[in-house]
Design an enzyme around this catalytic site. Sequence first.
Site, mmCIF file in Angstrom:
data_model
loop_
_atom_site.group_PDB
_atom_site.id
_atom_site.type_symbol
_atom_site.label_atom_id
_atom_site.label_comp_id
_atom_site.label_asym_id
_atom_site.label_seq_id
_atom_site.Cartn_x
_atom_site.Cartn_y
_atom_site.Cartn_z
ATOM 1 N N HIS A 72 0.832 -1.209 0.000
ATOM 2 C CA HIS A 72 0.000 0.000 0.000
ATOM 3 C C HIS A 72 0.860 1.250 0.000
ATOM 4 O O HIS A 72 1.829 1.326 0.742
ATOM 5 C CB HIS A 72 -0.904 0.017 1.243
ATOM 6 N N TYR A 201 -8.621 5.180 8.406
ATOM 7 C CA TYR A 201 -8.662 5.528 9.825
ATOM 8 C C TYR A 201 -9.690 6.641 9.973
ATOM 9 O O TYR A 201 -9.509 7.728 9.416
ATOM 10 C CB TYR A 201 -7.293 6.020 10.307
ATOM 11 N N PRO A 294 -2.848 -0.622 19.295
ATOM 12 C CA PRO A 294 -2.661 -0.984 17.883
ATOM 13 C C PRO A 294 -2.888 0.141 16.868
ATOM 14 O O PRO A 294 -2.667 -0.068 15.676
ATOM 15 C CB PRO A 294 -3.670 -2.113 17.671
ATOM 16 N N LYS A 298 2.204 -0.779 15.176
ATOM 17 C CA LYS A 298 3.635 -0.854 15.465
ATOM 18 C C LYS A 298 4.124 -2.089 16.214
ATOM 19 O O LYS A 298 5.325 -2.381 16.218
ATOM 20 C CB LYS A 298 4.043 0.382 16.292
ATOM 21 N N TYR A 384 4.666 6.108 10.519
ATOM 22 C CA TYR A 384 3.817 4.956 10.184
ATOM 23 C C TYR A 384 4.536 4.007 9.225
ATOM 24 O O TYR A 384 4.584 2.797 9.438
ATOM 25 C CB TYR A 384 2.495 5.439 9.568
#
Length: 391
Positions: A72, A201, A294, A298, A384
């Site tokens: 992605h 998100y 979560p 990570k 991220y």
Amino acid sequence: MRTEVAIIGAGPAGLLLSHLLAGEGIDSVVIETRSREYVEARIRAGILESSTVALLDAAGLGERLHREGLEHRGIYLQWPGERHHLDFLDLAGCGVWVYGQTELTKDLGRARDVAGQQLYYGVTGTAVHDLDTDHPYVTCRTADGIEMRLDAEAIAGCDGALGPSRAAVPGTAKTTWERTYPYRWLGILADVAPSTDQLIYAWHPDGFALHSMRSPAVSRLYLQVEPDADIASWPDDRIWDALATRLGHGQDGWALTPGPIAEKSILPFRSYVMAPMRYGRLFLAGDAAHTVPPTGAKGLNLAVADIAALAPALTAMLRKNSTALADAYSATTLRRVWRYTHFSWWMTTMLHTTGDPFDAQLQLSQLRWVATSTAGATGLAENYAGLPVDS
Ligand code: RFL
Ligand code: PHB
């Protein structure tokens, strides 16, 4: 029985350590309290950073990941009425991979089988002894009921948040930090094609929601729920309705497709760090030393990064009689642990509603800034998609 490194826990950290040590000709024995079937079916993480993938490639473990994993470029960040794409490849120079922890654990297990690794599943009563001497040992009872004593040069505590390694370090020899959050996640695995090409998100007044996936045919979704939520009060229809509302079904023509739910559970949610990550000849790695919520994806990546530092440290200690890397292991590793502890906390507090209207306005302002400022977006993308493994 005697080995060079006794490894407690056959999660990603323990299996990867045994694999990397074997590559250096170092002998290890892995003991695991659960059955192999349970460990390989346990649904957990789904996102691998580029540096994690690079490490797995270098260790000869990336073949199926590249074939079946989904690469992605970024994620979507959204709140009611707005959805923004953050392109990690443009912002930070690398993307992320969707590949279930279940699959990584199976790949590691197969590689260990091929190498003839000694793995004991279903052990009970694991205990560690004489950690502050040069001759530590582990005791347990094997699945066949045989009492086992495992003498080693070093012990690797890769036994997760609930294992005995953490607790074996005396209180006077450690400092711990902990944060609990006033919410949890309800996670589902659904046999339906994802309704999105990349993860969403979503901030919403009803609570956070996340649309993730495992494959082109399997979706993984999460909902923020009350800390005392009972799974029985979340029938499938209620879950899909809440996901549709929070993820913006109907907004700009986007639709969430529901499907059969194969698994659902409510997950623990907290931050925890223990330092140092070593006591004498016991070295802690992965969730045994730290837990992150979560939201930043990570935990698994941190476990891999710990092992990337621990394997060379043990190799130098056992093969070159040099303890410099082993002595530096905890301090080196904790830098990344704290960076990702902060990032996970930051993502969590930015995206989960607290019921406080002032908090909500601050969160929305922060989200707008992150989504629309190159500086804001780059900060999220770097953390991220992943910092170099040695940072
Ligand atoms: P594990 O995987 O918990 O493995 C520890 C193993 O030790 C065993 N054990 C014992 N063995 C012998 N004797 C004893 N007395 C023992 N006690 C325990 C356990 O049975 C177990 O097999 O730890 P490890 O290897 O450090 O790996 C850490 C990761 O599993 C964890 O950080 C991630 O799953 C966290 N996480 C995520 N991380 C990501 O990087 N990306 C994600 O997208 C992501 N999503 C998640 C997650 C964790 C989740 N949960 C359930 C906590 C999503 C979820 C829902
Ligand atoms: C998952 O796919 O399980 C997942 C993805 C991203 C997260 C947490 C979990 O932040």
